[in-house]
Design a protein around this motif. Structure first.
Motif, PDB file in Angstrom:
ATOM      1  N   GLY A  86      33.011  38.751  23.566  1.00 40.59           N
ATOM      2  CA  GLY A  86      33.926  39.505  22.696  1.00 40.59           C
ATOM      3  C   GLY A  86      34.660  40.571  23.478  1.00 40.59           C
ATOM      4  O   GLY A  86      35.700  40.300  24.067  1.00 40.59           O
ATOM      5  N   ASN A  87      34.112  41.779  23.518  1.00 39.44           N
ATOM      6  CA  ASN A  87      34.796  42.857  24.234  1.00 39.44           C
ATOM      7  C   ASN A  87      34.379  42.918  25.706  1.00 39.44           C
ATOM      8  O   ASN A  87      34.862  43.760  26.443  1.00 39.44           O
ATOM      9  CB  ASN A  87      34.554  44.218  23.555  1.00 39.44           C
ATOM     10  N   ILE A  88      33.487  42.004  26.133  1.00 42.05           N
ATOM     11  CA  ILE A  88      33.068  41.937  27.534  1.00 42.05           C
ATOM     12  C   ILE A  88      33.147  40.485  28.001  1.00 42.05           C
ATOM     13  O   ILE A  88      32.584  39.593  27.363  1.00 42.05           O
ATOM     14  CB  ILE A  88      31.616  42.447  27.714  1.00 42.05           C
ATOM     15  N   TYR A  89      33.859  40.260  29.105  1.00 45.47           N
ATOM     16  CA  TYR A  89      33.898  38.938  29.733  1.00 45.47           C
ATOM     17  C   TYR A  89      33.125  39.021  31.036  1.00 45.47           C
ATOM     18  O   TYR A  89      33.310  39.956  31.810  1.00 45.47           O
ATOM     19  CB  TYR A  89      35.325  38.510  30.072  1.00 45.47           C
ATOM     20  N   VAL A  90      32.277  38.039  31.276  1.00 44.41           N
ATOM     21  CA  VAL A  90      31.504  37.960  32.514  1.00 44.41           C
ATOM     22  C   VAL A  90      32.090  36.823  33.342  1.00 44.41           C
ATOM     23  O   VAL A  90      32.187  35.691  32.859  1.00 44.41           O
ATOM     24  CB  VAL A  90      30.012  37.681  32.227  1.00 44.41           C
ATOM     25  N   HIS A  91      32.482  37.135  34.577  1.00 44.98           N
ATOM     26  CA  HIS A  91      33.051  36.145  35.490  1.00 44.98           C
ATOM     27  C   HIS A  91      32.093  35.954  36.655  1.00 44.98           C
ATOM     28  O   HIS A  91      31.814  36.907  37.382  1.00 44.98           O
ATOM     29  CB  HIS A  91      34.400  36.624  36.031  1.00 44.98           C
ATOM     30  N   VAL A  92      31.584  34.727  36.813  1.00 44.39           N
ATOM     31  CA  VAL A  92      30.680  34.404  37.918  1.00 44.39           C
ATOM     32  C   VAL A  92      31.419  33.414  38.819  1.00 44.39           C
ATOM     33  O   VAL A  92      31.742  32.306  38.393  1.00 44.39           O
ATOM     34  CB  VAL A  92      29.355  33.792  37.414  1.00 44.39           C
ATOM     35  N   PHE A  93      31.686  33.834  40.039  1.00 42.20           N
ATOM     36  CA  PHE A  93      32.514  33.068  40.971  1.00 42.20           C
ATOM     37  C   PHE A  93      31.744  32.584  42.187  1.00 42.20           C
ATOM     38  O   PHE A  93      30.779  33.228  42.611  1.00 42.20           O
ATOM     39  CB  PHE A  93      33.610  33.975  41.554  1.00 42.20           C
ATOM     40  N   LEU A  94      32.250  31.518  42.807  1.00 42.43           N
ATOM     41  CA  LEU A  94      31.976  31.267  44.214  1.00 42.43           C
ATOM     42  C   LEU A  94      32.865  32.245  44.988  1.00 42.43           C
ATOM     43  O   LEU A  94      33.980  32.548  44.540  1.00 42.43           O
ATOM     44  CB  LEU A  94      32.357  29.833  44.609  1.00 42.43           C
ATOM     45  N   PRO A  95      32.421  32.742  46.160  1.00 41.37           N
ATOM     46  CA  PRO A  95      33.213  33.762  46.874  1.00 41.37           C
ATOM     47  C   PRO A  95      34.666  33.359  47.136  1.00 41.37           C
ATOM     48  O   PRO A  95      35.574  34.165  46.943  1.00 41.37           O
ATOM     49  CB  PRO A  95      32.442  33.958  48.186  1.00 41.37           C
ATOM     50  N   GLU A  96      34.915  32.111  47.538  1.00 44.16           N
ATOM     51  CA  GLU A  96      36.290  31.695  47.859  1.00 44.16           C
ATOM     52  C   GLU A  96      37.177  31.667  46.613  1.00 44.16           C
ATOM     53  O   GLU A  96      38.375  31.965  46.683  1.00 44.16           O
ATOM     54  CB  GLU A  96      36.324  30.358  48.605  1.00 44.16           C
ATOM     55  N   HIS A  97      36.604  31.349  45.464  1.00 44.13           N
ATOM     56  CA  HIS A  97      37.393  31.349  44.220  1.00 44.13           C
ATOM     57  C   HIS A  97      37.654  32.782  43.749  1.00 44.13           C
ATOM     58  O   HIS A  97      38.733  33.089  43.247  1.00 44.13           O
ATOM     59  CB  HIS A  97      36.702  30.519  43.141  1.00 44.13           C
ATOM     60  N   ARG A  98      36.685  33.643  43.938  1.00 46.79           N
ATOM     61  CA  ARG A  98      36.896  35.053  43.601  1.00 46.79           C
ATOM     62  C   ARG A  98      38.022  35.628  44.451  1.00 46.79           C
ATOM     63  O   ARG A  98      38.899  36.335  43.945  1.00 46.79           O
ATOM     64  CB  ARG A  98      35.611  35.840  43.824  1.00 46.79           C
TER      65      ARG A  98
END
Length: 119
Positions: A86-98
């Protein structure tokens, strides 16, 4: 503790449970066009770790707050998984995609807080 602050804390702890690295909390609350109040951005070293981090956040937050994400996406290739609270999005990336998407620079007018890596 305010709900958002508690949720931020529990999400961060869920990331740290699986050794997620380079955690940044972007406070977007003063940005009118932002779709959320906060982004939490982190990374895992492999697609398996990205999946494990996202799963850990979902389980840890549910167990400790009873809150489930409204939606999530990215498990198909586990290069970038996003969890929508909702008011918080969590983004978990591979380093190259980040590095490629550069969310921190995209929201460079947000207040960024760096969370130390768990040992």
């Amino acid at each position: 503790m305010e709900n958002s602050k508690l949720l931020l804390k529990k999400i961060t702890e869920g990331i740290q449970e699986k050794k997620g690295k380079n955690i940044v909390v972007a406070d977007l609350s003063r940005i009118e066009s932002a779709s959320a109040q906060y982004f939490i951005i982190c990374e895992g070293g492999s697609t398996m770790q990205v999946t494990a981090i996202a799963d850990s956040v979902r389980e840890y937050v549910r167990e400790n707050t009873g809150i489930k994400p409204f939606a999530y996406d990215g498990y198909q290739n586990s290069q970038w998984i996003v969890l929508d609270y909702g008011n918080i999005y969590v983004h978990v990336f591979l380093p190259e995609h980040r590095e490629y998407y550069k969310l921190e620079q995209l929201w460079n007018d947000a207040k960024l807080s760096v969370i130390p890596n768990a040992e």
